[in-house]
Design an enzyme around this catalytic site. Structure first.
Site, PDB file in Angstrom:
ATOM      1  N   HIS A  72       0.872  -1.183   0.000  1.00 40.24           N
ATOM      2  CA  HIS A  72       0.000   0.000   0.000  1.00 40.24           C
ATOM      3  C   HIS A  72       0.899   1.220   0.000  1.00 40.24           C
ATOM      4  O   HIS A  72       1.683   1.400   0.941  1.00 40.24           O
ATOM      5  CB  HIS A  72      -0.888   0.012   1.241  1.00 40.24           C
ATOM      6  CG  HIS A  72      -1.731  -1.220   1.378  1.00 40.24           C
ATOM      7  ND1 HIS A  72      -3.047  -1.266   0.976  1.00 40.24           N
ATOM      8  CD2 HIS A  72      -1.445  -2.465   1.850  1.00 40.24           C
ATOM      9  CE1 HIS A  72      -3.531  -2.489   1.204  1.00 40.24           C
ATOM     10  NE2 HIS A  72      -2.581  -3.226   1.727  1.00 40.24           N
ATOM     11  N   GLU A  74      -7.173 -12.637   6.150  1.00 45.50           N
ATOM     12  CA  GLU A  74      -6.136 -12.029   7.006  1.00 45.50           C
ATOM     13  C   GLU A  74      -6.627 -12.202   8.444  1.00 45.50           C
ATOM     14  O   GLU A  74      -6.064 -12.993   9.207  1.00 45.50           O
ATOM     15  CB  GLU A  74      -5.948 -10.551   6.649  1.00 45.50           C
ATOM     16  CG  GLU A  74      -4.929  -9.818   7.531  1.00 45.50           C
ATOM     17  CD  GLU A  74      -4.838  -8.311   7.251  1.00 45.50           C
ATOM     18  OE1 GLU A  74      -5.740  -7.750   6.595  1.00 45.50           O
ATOM     19  OE2 GLU A  74      -3.854  -7.680   7.726  1.00 45.50           O
ATOM     20  N   ASP A 102       3.431  -5.114   2.576  1.00 48.95           N
ATOM     21  CA  ASP A 102       2.154  -4.542   3.008  1.00 48.95           C
ATOM     22  C   ASP A 102       2.258  -3.042   3.311  1.00 48.95           C
ATOM     23  O   ASP A 102       1.995  -2.219   2.429  1.00 48.95           O
ATOM     24  CB  ASP A 102       1.595  -5.327   4.214  1.00 48.95           C
ATOM     25  CG  ASP A 102       0.088  -5.258   4.347  1.00 48.95           C
ATOM     26  OD1 ASP A 102      -0.557  -4.674   3.463  1.00 48.95           O
ATOM     27  OD2 ASP A 102      -0.452  -5.802   5.342  1.00 48.95           O
ATOM     28  N   ASP A 103       2.647  -2.684   4.536  1.00 45.35           N
ATOM     29  CA  ASP A 103       2.781  -1.274   4.951  1.00 45.35           C
ATOM     30  C   ASP A 103       4.116  -1.120   5.675  1.00 45.35           C
ATOM     31  O   ASP A 103       4.150  -0.986   6.911  1.00 45.35           O
ATOM     32  CB  ASP A 103       1.630  -0.903   5.885  1.00 45.35           C
ATOM     33  CG  ASP A 103       0.279  -1.125   5.234  1.00 45.35           C
ATOM     34  OD1 ASP A 103      -0.093  -0.323   4.365  1.00 45.35           O
ATOM     35  OD2 ASP A 103      -0.384  -2.129   5.564  1.00 45.35           O
TER      36      ASP A 103
HETATM   37  N1  HPA Z   1      -5.353  -5.163   5.447  1.00 47.28           N
HETATM   38  C1  HPA Z   1      -6.421  -4.402   5.280  1.00 47.28           C
HETATM   39  N2  HPA Z   1      -6.351  -3.122   4.973  1.00 47.28           N
HETATM   40  C2  HPA Z   1      -5.151  -2.571   4.818  1.00 47.28           C
HETATM   41  C3  HPA Z   1      -4.000  -3.315   4.981  1.00 47.28           C
HETATM   42  C4  HPA Z   1      -4.112  -4.672   5.284  1.00 47.28           C
HETATM   43  O1  HPA Z   1      -3.142  -5.437   5.403  1.00 47.28           O
HETATM   44  N3  HPA Z   1      -2.968  -2.465   4.775  1.00 47.28           N
HETATM   45  C5  HPA Z   1      -3.480  -1.273   4.475  1.00 47.28           C
HETATM   46  N4  HPA Z   1      -4.809  -1.321   4.493  1.00 47.28           N
HETATM   47 ZN    ZN Z   2      -2.624  -5.061   2.634  1.00 48.70          ZN
END
Ligand code: HPA
Ligand code: ZN
Length: 341
Positions: free
Chosen positions: A16, A197, A275-276
């Site tokens: 993201h 997740e 991911d982030d």
């Molecule tokens: N999951 C859901 N939403 C998100 C994520 C994630 O890993 N990262 C940024 N927004």
């Molecule tokens: Zn994500």
């Protein structure tokens, strides 16, 4: 092993762009845009990054994104990420962006997409780093709002390869977005979805059946469903797994508990992603290193994960083959060196 990981060519498929906002950049942009932050030091920000679940992260993540105002901000954010990806030997990226996080604050869609696109094009020229852009809809918002966002994206169709869904998973099943999904597919976008997740394996089935997804983002809860594992293995629908994210958001209590090695050894097309990374403590190579250490992965397993990243990408078959060969050459190099002693 660390050198081997660093030097392997790889793709990043679950990233993201808003999640690459480092505290230093947050401060710089806040100052430039005249925005007050509830922090006075970078250390204070990092101390705040203790999450108990996905929602506790999202609350902080959306606040951080408020410093992004101008086209130049989105450009700089993306450029900084691409420099790091290039250092990690990432050859291709498929990046998520969350337009609604910005349009809801009154930032025009145009500024967001033009800034990101400009940086992607520059990296293609400077490093030969290729990319695709995937627009995510926020699951906690309504389907009508997603449809509005899809309409806003149509003038930029050439720049946006696919659509996905992120944000709060529990309570927002795939069925909620069936209509906007069909509209996106008929406009020629591919679809992916964050599923399994925190949510159950059923959400992965529903994403396949209702949203016609080409990849599952996360997907680690597939481990609970034997039939699903078999379906994923046969279809080779990839999973974009994010190990450090899963630890930071308490999806697994410890990296030693992570199921990525099990999924790989069951023959699924699993990949490693960050991911982030500004929030979860590391970029893609750090993710590889942490799973190698915790799960004692072999060089062959690491190489398979890198190959999977190309297989799971939307690159051409010729490009994929070229990178498989490069990975094989690196693996053979290591093996003959170790035989020589
Ligand atoms: N999951 C859901 N939403 C998100 C994520 C994630 O890993 N990262 C940024 N927004
Ligand atoms: Zn994500």
């Amino acid at each position: 092993m660390i050198d081997f990981i660093n030097q392997l060519p790889k793709t990043e498929l679950h990233l993201h762009i808003e999640g690459t906002l480092e505290p230093e950049t947050m401060f710089r942009l806040a100052k430039r845009n005249g925005i007050e932050l509830p922090y006075t030091t970078v250390e204070q920000i990092r101390e705040d990054y203790n999450f108990s679940d996905l929602q506790s992260f999202l609350d902080i993540y959306y606040k951080g994104a408020a410093v992004l105002i101008e086209e130049e901000d989105f450009y700089e954010l993306t450029k900084e990420y691409l420099e790091k990806a290039h250092q990690d030997n990432v050859k291709h990226v498929e990046i998520f962006f969350d337009p609604q996080t910005h349009t809801q604050r009154g930032i025009p869609f145009k500024k967001v997409v033009e800034g990101i696109h400009r940086a992607l094009e520059e990296a293609r020229g400077n490093y030969g780093l290729t990319s695709r852009l995937i627009m995510c809809f926020l699951k906690h918002l309504s389907e009508e709002e997603a449809i509005e966002t899809l309409k806003e994206a149509l003038p930029y169709k050439e720049w946006i390869f696919g659509v996905g869904w992120d944000s709060t998973e529990l309570g927002n099943p795939p069925q909620k977005f069936k209509k906007v999904c069909d509209m996106a597919l008929s406009e020629g976008f591919i679809t992916v979805n964050h599923a399994g997740e925190e949510g159950p394996a059923q959400y992965i089935w529903d994403s396949i059946k209702e949203l016609h997804i080409r990849r599952v983002d996360h997907g680690v809860r597939s481990i609970d469903d034997e039939l699903l594992l078999e379906y994923l293995r046969r279809s080779r629908i990839p999973l974009t797994v994010c190990p450090l994210s899963n630890i930071k958001l308490c999806v697994f209590s410890d990296m030693k508990e992570h199921v990525i090695k099990k999924l790989l050894n069951k023959g699924l097309c699993v990949t490693v992603n960050s991911d982030d990374p500004a929030y979860f403590g590391g970029y893609i190579n750090r993710n590889f290193i942490e799973i190698w250490k915790a799960l004692d992965l072999s060089k062959e397993e690491i190489a398979q994960l890198a190959k999977n990243s190309f297989e799971a990408s939307f690159l051409s078959i010729e490009k994929k083959q070229q990178y498989y060969n490069e990975i094989d050459t690196q693996l053979e190099g290591i093996e003959s060196a170790s035989m020589l002693g």
